[in-house]
Design a protein around this motif. Sequence first.
Motif, short mmCIF file in Angstrom:
data_model
loop_
_atom_site.label_atom_id
_atom_site.label_comp_id
_atom_site.label_asym_id
_atom_site.label_seq_id
_atom_site.Cartn_x
_atom_site.Cartn_y
_atom_site.Cartn_z
N THR A 168 11.34 63.53 101.43
CA THR A 168 12.29 62.72 100.88
C THR A 168 13.08 62.14 101.98
N ILE A 169 13.23 60.94 102.11
CA ILE A 169 13.83 60.41 103.33
C ILE A 169 14.94 59.24 102.72
N TRP A 170 15.96 59.27 103.82
CA TRP A 170 16.96 58.45 103.61
C TRP A 170 16.87 57.35 104.61
N ILE A 171 16.87 55.81 104.25
CA ILE A 171 16.89 54.98 105.25
C ILE A 171 18.47 55.02 105.69
N GLY A 172 19.04 55.30 106.97
CA GLY A 172 20.21 54.93 107.15
C GLY A 172 20.42 53.99 108.34
N SER A 173 21.59 53.62 108.55
CA SER A 173 21.66 52.39 109.26
C SER A 173 21.02 52.47 110.65
N GLU A 174 21.04 53.67 111.11
CA GLU A 174 20.39 54.09 112.55
C GLU A 174 19.02 54.28 112.36
N GLY A 175 18.48 54.47 111.27
CA GLY A 175 16.95 54.80 111.22
C GLY A 175 16.80 55.78 109.91
N PRO A 176 15.57 56.37 109.84
CA PRO A 176 15.24 57.41 108.79
C PRO A 176 15.85 58.74 109.11
N VAL A 177 16.42 59.47 107.81
CA VAL A 177 16.73 60.69 107.98
C VAL A 177 15.83 61.69 107.00
N ILE A 178 15.49 62.67 107.42
CA ILE A 178 14.73 63.63 106.29
C ILE A 178 15.55 64.45 105.66
N LEU A 179 15.71 64.48 104.21
CA LEU A 179 16.61 65.02 103.50
C LEU A 179 16.02 66.52 102.95
N GLU B 255 26.10 60.69 97.21
CA GLU B 255 24.88 60.95 96.58
C GLU B 255 23.87 61.08 97.67
N ILE B 256 24.09 60.73 98.75
CA ILE B 256 23.33 61.32 100.11
C ILE B 256 23.56 62.77 100.28
N GLU B 257 24.66 63.13 100.17
CA GLU B 257 25.26 64.66 100.64
C GLU B 257 24.55 65.44 99.38
N LEU B 258 24.62 64.89 98.27
CA LEU B 258 23.91 65.83 97.03
C LEU B 258 22.43 66.17 97.20
N MET B 259 21.91 64.80 97.58
CA MET B 259 20.36 65.03 97.89
C MET B 259 20.16 65.86 99.01
N ARG B 260 20.82 65.82 99.98
CA ARG B 260 20.87 66.77 101.06
C ARG B 260 20.65 68.17 100.65
N ALA B 261 21.73 68.57 99.58
CA ALA B 261 21.76 69.98 99.21
C ALA B 261 20.65 70.15 98.41
N ARG C 192 4.16 43.37 104.00
CA ARG C 192 4.26 42.92 102.71
C ARG C 192 5.28 43.72 102.08
N GLY C 193 5.91 43.43 101.00
CA GLY C 193 6.82 44.25 100.10
C GLY C 193 8.24 43.86 100.54
N ILE C 194 9.08 44.67 99.89
CA ILE C 194 10.54 44.41 100.05
C ILE C 194 10.89 45.09 101.57
N ARG C 195 12.12 44.46 101.91
CA ARG C 195 12.54 45.22 103.32
C ARG C 195 13.32 46.24 103.12
N LEU C 196 13.18 47.25 103.97
CA LEU C 196 13.87 48.61 103.82
C LEU C 196 15.33 48.15 104.14
N ARG C 197 16.21 48.77 103.58
CA ARG C 197 17.66 48.70 103.40
C ARG C 197 18.32 49.95 103.66
N PRO C 198 19.61 50.03 104.50
CA PRO C 198 20.27 51.30 104.36
C PRO C 198 20.71 51.86 102.86
N GLY C 199 20.65 52.98 102.57
CA GLY C 199 20.87 53.56 101.49
C GLY C 199 19.51 53.89 100.46
N MET C 200 18.53 53.15 100.97
CA MET C 200 17.27 53.56 100.08
C MET C 200 16.81 54.86 100.33
N THR C 201 16.36 55.59 99.37
CA THR C 201 15.91 57.06 99.56
C THR C 201 14.14 56.93 98.91
N LEU C 202 13.65 57.31 99.71
CA LEU C 202 11.99 57.57 99.57
C LEU C 202 11.32 58.75 99.75
#
Length: 249
Positions: free
Chosen positions: A235-246, A10-16, A189-199
């Motif tokens: 749109t960013i993806w929270i990766g395990s190493e940090g954020p990635v701009i998609l 799904e991340i690869e499709l979002m990259r596209a 405040r709010g939820i914790r960021l987790r790998p796999g989140m897209t914002l």
Amino acid sequence: MPVTLKSAREIELMRAAGRIAATVLDELRAVARPGVTTGELDALACERIRELGGRPAFLGYRGYPACICTSVNEQVLHGIPGKRVLRDGDLLSLDVGVEYRGLYVDAAVSFVVGSPNSLAQRLVAAAEGAFRAALAVAYPGRRLSDLGAAIEAYVRAQGFSVITGYSGHGVGLDLHEEPSVPNTGPAGRGIRLRPGMTLAVEPMLSAGGPETVVADDGWTVSTRDGSLTAHYEHTIWIGSEGPVILTAR
């Protein structure tokens, strides 16, 4: 509605989808000159999104009548393209959503049309700077409001206001998903960021007050005091190493 974590596919499709959005925004910026109408920009966006293999995600969304949003000067967001002719010195915000094979991205950029304008250029730079401030804290384990606190602190340091009543959002399987991504603090405040989140992180700034009004068209949001605004979004993806701009340009 729960927050959805995206798979590697799904991340690869979002990259596209993000590449399509980035390309279209670049092309629109290149042709957005004095004398061009916002409707002409919309027609180009509709055509190019489809040519590149995507679908205009805004068109028909909750009844929205165009492929992009074109917000000018005091208009914060959701400006409907039409017969408005761009003038030299206008501050134009372009917002585009793209769906590609069932996955969505959302991105926006603001810039000055034609001749430079000191205040408008400072506001545009502050909008991007606010996004970068949020990106710097968008790591797994951080709280969602940490992004908003970073945005607010940066914007206030530049002498501007954060628009109230509007925020970023989750995006991916739909154009708008949970969670809401605040543009103000406090932190922690709010939820914790987790790998796999897209914002979709999207600071919206005003050179004057933060209050807004909605036009009779039911969509266009403008500053109540008529002050200039700027909008910057990726749109960013929270990766395990940090954020990635998609949707990077």
